[in-house]
Design a protein around this motif. Structure first.
Motif, PDB file in Angstrom:
ATOM      1  N   UNK A 141       2.000  23.702  22.590  1.00  0.00           N
ATOM      2  CA  UNK A 141       3.003  22.656  22.759  1.00  0.00           C
ATOM      3  C   UNK A 141       2.927  21.759  21.533  1.00  0.00           C
ATOM      4  N   UNK A 142       4.062  21.516  20.919  1.00  0.00           N
ATOM      5  CA  UNK A 142       4.094  20.594  19.790  1.00  0.00           C
ATOM      6  C   UNK A 142       4.926  19.392  20.178  1.00  0.00           C
ATOM      7  N   UNK A 143       4.292  18.233  20.152  1.00  0.00           N
ATOM      8  CA  UNK A 143       4.970  16.987  20.474  1.00  0.00           C
ATOM      9  C   UNK A 143       5.372  16.325  19.161  1.00  0.00           C
ATOM     10  N   UNK A 144       6.628  15.963  19.042  1.00  0.00           N
ATOM     11  CA  UNK A 144       7.138  15.373  17.822  1.00  0.00           C
ATOM     12  C   UNK A 144       7.695  13.992  18.108  1.00  0.00           C
ATOM     13  N   UNK A 145       7.322  13.045  17.273  1.00  0.00           N
ATOM     14  CA  UNK A 145       7.854  11.683  17.358  1.00  0.00           C
ATOM     15  C   UNK A 145       8.578  11.388  16.053  1.00  0.00           C
TER      16      UNK A 145
END
Length: 154
Positions: A141-145
């Motif tokens: 899972x890649x969380x991007x902000x």
């Protein structure tokens, strides 16, 4: 409140009129599925107020160990999580399975930026396993902000 295929009833400037050297394919892909309408290939959700939300390509299929799975189906489940504003799902090459499980790119809601990525990955795996199937749960899972990103193995 209804979901379905996005189709357009009238021509517009710049609309495709054929596929080079394959007009039959153009007709079969865009005009035959819904006679009298141009089929865009996208899914759409229409609210009771008349607003439209594109839900993704209807023809994006990932093959995970012989299971055919639509990316839009997984994205729809992921987008129902309280911390997720938007998501994108892709596969990655896997030497045994052909295609590996999903890799979700998530954009979190502003108020959820403090949400722990390990906790979020575990919650998304559980949610996808429950709503779709265990084989559909992501390996990564890649969380991007807006200003940073963080990748973790689920």
């Amino acid at each position: 409140n209804i979901s379905g295929a996005l189709c357009i009833s009238q021509a517009w400037p710049g609309m495709a009129r054929t596929i080079y050297n394959d007009h039959k394919r153009f007709l079969e892909t865009y005009l035959t599925p819904y006679p009298g309408f141009f089929f865009t290939g996208d899914g759409v959700y229409r609210t009771s107020e008349g607003y439209y939300q594109l839900t993704g390509r209807l023809d994006d299929i990932i093959n995970i160990s012989g299971h055919r799975l639509g990316t839009a189906e997984v994205e729809d489940v992921v987008n129902h999580h309280v911390a997720v504003a938007e998501s994108a799902v892709i596969s990655y090459p896997h030497e045994i399975k052909g295609e590996g499980k999903m890799l979700d790119f998530l954009l979190l809601k502003h108020l959820s930026w403090g949400y722990g990525t390990a906790t979020l990955a575990a919650e998304l795996q559980k949610l996808i396993s429950k709503k779709i199937a265990k084989y559909a749960a992501p390996d990564y899972v890649q969380v991007t902000h807006a200003g940073w990103s963080n990748t973790l193995a689920a």
